[in-house]
Design a protein around this motif. Structure first.
Motif, PDB file in Angstrom:
ATOM      1  N   PHE A  98       1.001  -1.090  -0.055  1.00 34.24           N
ATOM      2  CA  PHE A  98      -0.020  -0.021   0.034  1.00 34.24           C
ATOM      3  C   PHE A  98       0.794   1.221  -0.061  1.00 34.24           C
ATOM      4  N   ALA A  99       0.811   2.236  -0.939  1.00 37.75           N
ATOM      5  CA  ALA A  99       1.594   3.460  -0.960  1.00 37.75           C
ATOM      6  C   ALA A  99       0.790   4.457  -1.407  1.00 37.75           C
ATOM      7  N   GLY A 100       1.381   5.784  -1.155  1.00 39.46           N
ATOM      8  CA  GLY A 100       0.870   7.003  -1.458  1.00 39.46           C
ATOM      9  C   GLY A 100       1.154   7.947  -0.197  1.00 39.46           C
ATOM     10  N   PRO A 101       0.797   9.251  -0.563  1.00 39.81           N
ATOM     11  CA  PRO A 101       0.894  10.286   0.324  1.00 39.81           C
ATOM     12  C   PRO A 101       0.317  10.217   1.578  1.00 39.81           C
ATOM     13  N   CYS A 102       0.642  11.049   2.601  1.00 40.73           N
ATOM     14  CA  CYS A 102      -0.331  10.805   3.658  1.00 40.73           C
ATOM     15  C   CYS A 102      -1.605  11.554   3.384  1.00 40.73           C
ATOM     16  N   SER A 103      -1.646  12.587   2.987  1.00 42.70           N
ATOM     17  CA  SER A 103      -2.942  13.209   2.571  1.00 42.70           C
ATOM     18  C   SER A 103      -3.366  13.634   1.165  1.00 42.70           C
ATOM     19  N   VAL A 104      -4.355  13.577   0.860  1.00 39.87           N
ATOM     20  CA  VAL A 104      -4.651  13.840  -0.703  1.00 39.87           C
ATOM     21  C   VAL A 104      -4.735  15.196  -0.487  1.00 39.87           C
ATOM     22  N   GLU A 105      -3.814  15.961  -1.635  1.00 36.24           N
ATOM     23  CA  GLU A 105      -3.749  17.375  -1.686  1.00 36.24           C
ATOM     24  C   GLU A 105      -4.344  17.964  -2.719  1.00 36.24           C
ATOM     25  N   ASN A 106      -4.118  17.565  -4.026  1.00 37.02           N
ATOM     26  CA  ASN A 106      -4.664  18.189  -5.312  1.00 37.02           C
ATOM     27  C   ASN A 106      -4.447  16.994  -6.457  1.00 37.02           C
ATOM     28  N   GLU A 107      -5.076  17.210  -7.423  1.00 34.79           N
ATOM     29  CA  GLU A 107      -4.991  16.258  -8.562  1.00 34.79           C
ATOM     30  C   GLU A 107      -3.464  16.023  -8.912  1.00 34.79           C
ATOM     31  N   HIS A 108      -2.913  16.866  -9.302  1.00 33.45           N
ATOM     32  CA  HIS A 108      -1.699  16.682  -9.846  1.00 33.45           C
ATOM     33  C   HIS A 108      -0.620  15.730  -8.954  1.00 33.45           C
ATOM     34  N   GLN A 109      -0.769  15.984  -7.687  1.00 34.38           N
ATOM     35  CA  GLN A 109      -0.129  15.432  -6.558  1.00 34.38           C
ATOM     36  C   GLN A 109      -0.467  13.618  -6.757  1.00 34.38           C
ATOM     37  N   MET A 110      -1.786  13.557  -6.681  1.00 32.68           N
ATOM     38  CA  MET A 110      -2.329  12.037  -6.594  1.00 32.68           C
ATOM     39  C   MET A 110      -2.055  11.442  -7.627  1.00 32.68           C
ATOM     40  N   PHE A 111      -2.231  12.135  -8.991  1.00 29.22           N
ATOM     41  CA  PHE A 111      -2.064  11.298 -10.130  1.00 29.22           C
ATOM     42  C   PHE A 111      -0.488  11.119 -10.250  1.00 29.22           C
ATOM     43  N   THR A 112       0.277  12.101  -9.913  1.00 28.36           N
ATOM     44  CA  THR A 112       1.776  11.744 -10.087  1.00 28.36           C
ATOM     45  C   THR A 112       2.251  10.683  -9.089  1.00 28.36           C
ATOM     46  N   ILE A 113       1.785  10.758  -7.680  1.00 24.38           N
ATOM     47  CA  ILE A 113       2.217   9.753  -6.891  1.00 24.38           C
ATOM     48  C   ILE A 113       1.607   8.200  -7.441  1.00 24.38           C
ATOM     49  N   ALA A 114       0.313   8.174  -7.804  1.00 23.15           N
ATOM     50  CA  ALA A 114      -0.079   7.063  -8.183  1.00 23.15           C
ATOM     51  C   ALA A 114       0.610   6.402  -9.177  1.00 23.15           C
ATOM     52  N   GLU A 115       0.889   7.015 -10.329  1.00 20.39           N
ATOM     53  CA  GLU A 115       1.893   6.566 -11.314  1.00 20.39           C
ATOM     54  C   GLU A 115       3.042   5.832 -10.807  1.00 20.39           C
ATOM     55  N   ILE A 116       3.812   6.821  -9.848  1.00 15.15           N
ATOM     56  CA  ILE A 116       5.135   6.077  -9.551  1.00 15.15           C
ATOM     57  C   ILE A 116       4.964   4.970  -8.711  1.00 15.15           C
ATOM     58  N   VAL A 117       4.021   4.928  -7.795  1.00 15.55           N
ATOM     59  CA  VAL A 117       3.702   3.623  -6.953  1.00 15.55           C
ATOM     60  C   VAL A 117       3.356   2.646  -7.663  1.00 15.55           C
ATOM     61  N   ALA A 118       2.464   2.914  -8.708  1.00 19.37           N
ATOM     62  CA  ALA A 118       2.030   1.570  -9.475  1.00 19.37           C
ATOM     63  C   ALA A 118       3.008   0.953 -10.402  1.00 19.37           C
ATOM     64  N   THR A 119       3.870   1.892 -10.889  1.00 17.60           N
ATOM     65  CA  THR A 119       5.083   1.458 -11.712  1.00 17.60           C
ATOM     66  C   THR A 119       6.014   0.385 -10.909  1.00 17.60           C
ATOM     67  N   ALA A 120       6.246   1.133  -9.507  1.00 17.92           N
ATOM     68  CA  ALA A 120       6.940   0.288  -8.858  1.00 17.92           C
ATOM     69  C   ALA A 120       6.322  -1.119  -8.334  1.00 17.92           C
ATOM     70  N   GLY A 121       5.374  -1.296  -8.350  1.00 15.94           N
ATOM     71  CA  GLY A 121       4.575  -2.535  -7.955  1.00 15.94           C
ATOM     72  C   GLY A 121       3.549  -2.496  -6.836  1.00 15.94           C
ATOM     73  N   ALA A 122       3.300  -1.522  -6.394  1.00 11.95           N
ATOM     74  CA  ALA A 122       2.511  -1.246  -5.290  1.00 11.95           C
ATOM     75  C   ALA A 122       1.034  -1.826  -5.892  1.00 11.95           C
ATOM     76  N   LYS A 123       0.088  -1.965  -5.054  1.00  3.71           N
ATOM     77  CA  LYS A 123      -1.117  -2.525  -5.485  1.00  3.71           C
ATOM     78  C   LYS A 123      -2.333  -1.741  -5.016  1.00  3.71           C
ATOM     79  N   ILE A 124      -2.145  -0.949  -3.931  1.00  6.30           N
ATOM     80  CA  ILE A 124      -3.255  -0.174  -3.113  1.00  6.30           C
ATOM     81  C   ILE A 124      -2.652   1.111  -3.025  1.00  6.30           C
ATOM     82  N   LEU A 125      -3.363   2.220  -3.361  1.00  7.61           N
ATOM     83  CA  LEU A 125      -3.158   3.539  -3.101  1.00  7.61           C
ATOM     84  C   LEU A 125      -3.779   4.112  -1.946  1.00  7.61           C
ATOM     85  N   ARG A 126      -2.993   4.734  -1.109  1.00  8.52           N
ATOM     86  CA  ARG A 126      -3.314   5.249  -0.012  1.00  8.52           C
ATOM     87  C   ARG A 126      -3.376   6.809   0.279  1.00  8.52           C
TER      88      ARG A 126
END
Ligand code: PEP
Ligand code: MN
Length: 337
Positions: A98-126
């Protein structure tokens, strides 16, 4: 009290035994294992003579369980609980990240981080949309707007969502967007919330309270289980001790202890445990070596600007490196990531 039934027992006899237990005043939960059926009888009175059950036709063994938790215990259910979610299963050989930021802050932040963690092999976005902050003046989360952002970022990257719920009135709203309800450390003993989550049909990740014993933690899980929801995972996120060099103290021993006492999967959260990004990796490695079923890691592409927990968020390249290293440890102990 746990009542183990004889192998190959017929349905009529099972019904009779359940009826007897109910007449004695117990609430009965049935667990059908690969080999045997086990009944959990809840509400044992200290003076109840268990021989009354031992003598019933079709009963193989009866024993009191000394621990106060019943449905969460290994004696009630021998097989590990496996929580199926999309193409993932929590509690099986694969360690789920499970990976992602502590808080959801804005669209750019969530989409950037989601792509990074998914590419690295995470399955769940936090990411929290409702934040339980120590200070009422600190960022409290984006609310429903944040829920929409985390859902969309997860969907765009084929990830599932976990997000925190603070109170029972949020069940329907958060349930519209999340795959897993996260109960935070501060709410571990919010019993009305746990009872209501027990009536839902979505998995619950129950974080360990700031100063909770393992028994108290399992008793909180019991509130969810006894209200009907069997999909509970426990998250070790560090406990408060006298140590001040780290945010909390990571109780790595909780992982094998919970696995011994309970059938529920365990997730380790080294980010909140240690609170400092340079120490997240060694704790993640230790958690995998100790048998965790999942890891929860905070990641941020620009942690200096994060609205919460920036100092413990891994930078993207650190997260990629963590994924490589935890895979190596997982292989050594016969698991995969
Ligand atoms: C979180 O996961 O963002 C969080 C608030 O964690 P905890 O409840 O463990 O402090
Ligand atoms: Mn956090």
């Amino acid at each position: 009290m746990v009542v183990v039934l004889e192998k190959n027992i017929g349905d009529k006899l099972i019904e009779d035994i359940i009826k007897h237990l109910e007449d004695f005043g117990f609430a009965v939960h049935k667990s059908t294992g690969v080999e045997q059926i086990v009944l959990g009888a809840i509400g044992v009175k200290p003076d109840f003579d268990i021989r009354k059950v031992k003598v019933l036709d079709g009963v193989s063994e009866v024993y009191r369980i000394t621990e106060p938790f019943k449905l969460a215990s290994r004696s009630f259910k021998k097989e590990d609980t496996k929580i199926k979610l999309g193409n993932s299963c929590i509690g099986e050989n694969e360690i789920i990240v499970f990976a992602g930021p502590c808080s959801v802050e804005n669209e750019h932040q969530m989409f950037t981080i989601a792509e990074i963690v998914a590419t690295a092999g995470a399955k769940i976005l936090r990411g929290g949309a409702f934040k339980p902050r120590t200070s009422p003046y600190a960022f409290q989360g984006l609310g429903e707007e944040g829920l929409k952002l985390i859902r969309n970022a997860a969907d765009a990257n084929n990830l599932l969502v976990v997000t925190e719920i603070l109170e029972a009135t949020q069940i329907d709203l958060i349930g519209k967007y999340t795959d897993i309800y996260q109960v935070g450390a501060r709410n571990m003993q919010n019993f009305p919330l746990l009872k209501e989550l027990g009536k839902t049909n979505k998995p619950v990740m129950l974080k360990r309270g700031l100063s909770a014993t393992i028994e108290e933690w399992l008793m909180s899980a019991e509130y969810i289980l006894s209200n009907g929801n069997k999909d509970v995972m426990l998250c070790e996120r560090g406990i408060r001790t006298f140590e001040t060099y780290t945010r909390n103290t990571f109780d790595v021993s909780a992982i094998p202890v919970v696995h011994k006492k309970s059938h529920l999967p365990v997730i380790a959260d080294p980010s909140h445990a240690v609170g400092l990004r340079d120490k997240v990796m060694p704790l993640a490695l230790a958690a995998v070596a100790a048998g965790t079923d999942g890891l929860m890691i905070e990641v941020h592409h620009d942690p200096e600007k994060a609205l919460s927990d920036g100092p413990q968020a891994l930078l993207p390249n650190q997260f990629i490196e963590l994924m490589k290293q935890v895979k190596l440890i997982a292989e050594v102990i016969g698991r995969k990531i």
